[in-house]
Every structure is written in structure tokens, then in C-alpha cells.
Design an enzyme around this catalytic site. Structure first.
Site, mmCIF file in Angstrom:
data_model
loop_
_atom_site.group_PDB
_atom_site.id
_atom_site.type_symbol
_atom_site.label_atom_id
_atom_site.label_comp_id
_atom_site.label_asym_id
_atom_site.label_seq_id
_atom_site.Cartn_x
_atom_site.Cartn_y
_atom_site.Cartn_z
ATOM 1 N N LYS A 222 0.810 -1.225 0.000
ATOM 2 C CA LYS A 222 0.000 0.000 0.000
ATOM 3 C C LYS A 222 0.837 1.266 0.000
ATOM 4 C CE LYS A 222 -4.438 -1.845 1.087
ATOM 5 N NZ LYS A 222 -5.457 -2.187 2.070
ATOM 6 N N ARG A 256 -3.700 -10.272 4.470
ATOM 7 C CA ARG A 256 -4.063 -10.245 3.047
ATOM 8 C C ARG A 256 -2.894 -9.657 2.278
ATOM 9 N NH1 ARG A 256 -5.882 -6.734 -0.794
ATOM 10 N NH2 ARG A 256 -7.485 -7.501 -2.233
#
Ligand code: HH2
Length: 280
Positions: A222, A256
Site C-alpha cells: 500500500k 491479506r
């Protein structure tokens, strides 16, 4: 034991890795769709071989600035992949969607988990579907909508606010017939959060155990990692592994990630240190 897990309706080893399976968005023809499903199956099998205990399939990008995808298009992306994976991938399939119809059709095609980044807020039908089917569901915090969520997000206290939101969402789900054992929670890194907000959530992640539900962490590649490292997404793998270890030590259960192998290996070492689990 640090990972004495909350009772969960899915039989999973904790910590568990959830591998992200890409669904090619630009394959409109049947041929393209079958090719995409084939490629997704191959990718999923690789991720499982590397240690994934769940595979997550999503047909609507929720990246900052992304546009919503119409129902029919999302179905066209997701269903062939779920069908290709069901029965052959050997681990539970999670469908990453905010739409009840996509979730319903994916569950009918062999998916077993609903990963709803809107935490049952986007589609009124989602909570009833989850209650009726009894499937595990991930409730994630997001401030705003993907298209605009990174436009100057503000919180008085991000950790308190995200915790309060998840408490309210759990209460809502329970009030509509979802059982507690079905629920996992996720602070939603990157969803309406500045770099500082994401770091504060990671730093205080242990507080999320107070919710009494398995905690899922989605830090993989991210932007906040890019901001720290000055690296493009493909070069954020080691940064992601750092978040996985931090998350594990703070009591998170499910990770995840796109790069399963390094994250799984890091978890194995962390498990060996914390719990003496050294099986190769
Ligand atoms: N993040 C993304 C998508 N789905 N689901 C949960 N539960 N938690 C998350 O943090 C999460 C999620 C967005 O990930 P991104 O890397 O931007 O896109 P991709 O869907 O390719 O992984």
C-alpha cells in the site's frame, strides 16, 4: 498463547495468509474471460503452494480514486474465476465485493467467505445474505468512498474512531441475525487514511483484540509503504513483510497479501519465536 483465537466459523490455522488473486479487468470476450480464469487458477495454485490458507478474489478495484464497477461487469470478472478455483484450489475462496448479488452468485459458485470493504453498508441485501448463508464475513473500516476517500481524511483519534466503527458494525450484523463466529474485522489500512493514520493503526493494532474477533490486516504494497520507502508497489514487498510481523506480534490473525511466500516465511519465523512452532 498470543494467538488463542476467537471462535471462528472457518477452520483456519492462525496466523493465516490470504493471497490476493488478480482478476484481469480488461477481458470482455469469452476467450479473454476463460484465459483470465485460467491465469487466475494458476496464480491461486501458486499462492496456495507458497502458504496461502485463503484466496481472495475481487472484480472491483477499491484503490484510491477508482471508479465503481457496474454489477454485470463485476459478475463477468469474478464468477468465471470463482468457478475455475472452486474444487481445485484446495483452500477457502473469499470474494472481495460490496454487492450482495456478486456475493450471492460467488457463494453459489463455490466461494465461502465474503470480504466486504464497506462492512455491510453499501448494499442492504448483504447483511441478510451473510445471515442466511452463515458464511464468514470480513467487516472493514473505510472512511468515505474509494473515489474520494483520500481527499484529506481527518479523525480526532483514528484508533478510537476505527474501533468504534467496527464495534457498531459488529452490533449491526448481530442485530440482523449474523452470528458472532462468522465475523472478522479489519482496520482498513489505506481506506480514507493518511500515512500517519495508517501508522497509528499499526502501532496500536493490539487494541483491536478487544473486539473479540479475528483481525485481518491488509497492508500489502500500500501507498503508506511507498511514502516511507520511496518505492513503487512492486518494490514494497519487504515493507509489507515488516507490517506482517508487526501485525502478528500485535495479535492480528489473517494477512491479506500479494506476495505470499515472504510473508508466510516471516510468519513461520515469528511463530517459532513466539510459540515454539518449528515444523518445516
Ligand atoms: N485492501 C484492498 C482490497 N480489499 N480487503 C480487506 N479486507 N482489507 C484490505 O485492506 C483490502 C481489501 C485494496 O488493496 P489494493 O492493493 O489497493 O488492491 P488489490 O485489490 O489489487 O489488492
Amino acid at each position: 498463547m498470543q494467538h488463542a483465537a476467537p471462535t471462528f466459523s472457518l477452520d483456519l490455522p492462525f496466523p493465516a495468509v490470504m493471497g490476493v488473486v488478480n482478476v484481469t479487468p480488461d477481458s470482455f470476450s469469452d476467450g479473454g474471460r476463460f484465459l483470465a480464469a485460467d491465469a487466475a487458477l494458476e496464480q491461486a495454485l501458486t499462492l496456495v503452494g507458497e502458504g496461502a490458507s485463503i484466496v481472495d478474489i475481487g472484480g472491483e478495484s477499491t484503490r484510491p480514486g477508482s471508479e465503481a464497477v457496474p454489477l454485470e461487469e463485476e459478475l463477468r470478472r469474478v464468477l468465471p474465476v470463482v468457478e475455475a478455483l472452486a474444487g481445485s484450489v484446495g483452500v477457502p475462496i473469499s470474494v472481495d465485493t460490496m454487492k450482495a448479488e456478486v456475493a450471492r452468485r460467488a457463494l453459489a459458485s463455490g466461494a465461502t467467505i465474503v470480504n466486504d470493504v464497506s462492512a455491510l453498508r453499501f448494499d442492504d441485501g448483504m447483511v441478510d445474505l451473510v445471515a442466511e448463508t452463515g458464511c464468514p464475513v470480513c467487516l472493514m473500516h473505510m472512511k468515505g468512498q474509494p473515489k474520494t476517500m483520500q481527499d484529506d481524511p481527518r479523525y480526532d483519534d483514528v484508533v478510537d474512531e476505527v474501533l468504534g466503527f467496527l464495534e457498531e458494525r459488529i452490533a449491526f450484523a448481530l442485530s440482523r441475525g449474523v452470528r458472532e463466529e462468522q465475523i472478522m474485522v479489519d482496520p482498513g489500512l489505506g481506506f480514507g487514511k493518511t500515512v500517519a493514520h495508517n501508522l497509528a493503526l499499526l502501532d496500536d493494532l493490539d487494541r483491536f483484540s478487544s473486539l473479540g474477533r479475528p483481525v485481518l490486516l491488509g497492508a500489502s504494497r500500500k501507498r503508506f509503504l511507498g511514502a516511507i520507502l520511496g518505492a513503487e508497489p512492486a518494490d514494497r514487498m519487504i515493507g509489507t513483510v515488516a507490517t506482517t510481523v508487526i501485525g502478528y506480534l500485535a495479535g492480528a490473525h489473517i494477512f491479506r497479501v500479494h506476495d505470499v511466500k515472504p510473508n508466510f516465511e516471516a510468519l513461520r519465523v515469528a511463530l517459532a519465536v513466539r510459540e515454539g512452532v518449528t515444523t518445516p
